[in-house]
Write an enzyme that holds these catalytic residues in place. Structure first.
Site, PDB file in Angstrom:
ATOM      1  CB  ILE A 125      -6.198  -3.115  -2.273  1.00  8.23           C
ATOM      2  CG1 ILE A 125      -6.186  -3.635  -3.713  1.00  8.23           C
ATOM      3  CG2 ILE A 125      -4.861  -2.456  -1.939  1.00  8.23           C
ATOM      4  CD1 ILE A 125      -5.998  -2.537  -4.753  1.00  8.23           C
ATOM      5  CG  ASP A 127      -2.273   1.151   1.530  1.00 10.44           C
ATOM      6  OD1 ASP A 127      -1.274   0.888   2.219  1.00 10.44           O
ATOM      7  OD2 ASP A 127      -2.324   2.097   0.730  1.00 10.44           O
TER       8      ASP A 127
END
Length: 207
Positions: A125, A127
């Site tokens: 992920i 981010d």
């Protein structure tokens, strides 16, 4: 730590940036070149850790798109210049949790909420450091094989020891920053540097 947190950043006179933002930002906190160099280093860490695994990259929009694009590009470059190639497939999820400069309690997933394509996959992920705990809880319901988080920024907060970020770009004080796709009510994404927003800028673009 306190002395570093009071550091005023770089003068605006030292770098180029869109002139129409001159009164809206206080300083340049992390120059674009430094961001790129650090992102390249994170790509090295990821290449070393994943080795022969292919990874599904989940990019968190909108604030993470530049960081994700640069990180994946560095991974590709490293693969072309070595004897191992880490195959990356990129998918996107959009979150919204900020109103003006304050994080709200509600996490809104905009668009696709079905992440079943992660099932059984190694997931990274990418981010900018916001809302990660809630997002991880959502992602894990789809049973990925493994999840790692690359965050451009981690803010120094009292519960920082509970940080869920595996690959950290920069640790910064708890200041509201914009630029490099980070926004304030959809403004300032076009800044290449990460900058501290001025009081004038907050008032000018407040909703």
């Amino acid at each position: 730590m306190k002395d570093f947190d009071d550091w005023p950043g770089y003068s605006l006179d030292l770098f180029t940036y869109p002139e129409h933002y001159h009164d809206d930002i206080e300083n340049i906190y992390i120059p674009h070149g430094v961001i790129m160099n650090r992102t390249e280093r994170l790509a090295h860490y990821i290449m070393d850790d994943f080795r022969d695994d292919n990874i599904m990259v989940l990019c968190v929009l909108k604030g993470g798109y530049k960081f994700c694009a640069d990180l994946v590009e560095f991974i590709k470059i490293l693969g072309r210049n070595s004897n191992k190639y880490l195959e990356t497939r990129v998918e996107f999820i959009r979150l919204k949790s900020y109103l003006n400069d304050q994080s709200t309690e509600d996490l809104h997933i905009i668009g696709c909420q079905d992440l079943s394509f992660l099932r059984g996959k190694v997931c990274a992920i990418v981010d900018t450091g916001k809302t990660m705990k809630a997002l991880l809880k959502h992602v894990e319901t789809f049973e990925p094989k493994m999840v790692k988080v690359a965050g451009l920024l981690v803010k120094r907060l009292p519960n920082m020891a509970e940080s869920l970020t595996d690959y950290v770009g920069f640790e910064i004080p708890n200041r509201f920053v914009v630029g490099y796709a980070l926004d304030y009510n959809e403004y300032f994404r076009d800044l290449n540097h990460i900058c501290v927003l001025s009081r004038t800028g907050k008032m000018k673009y407040k909703i």
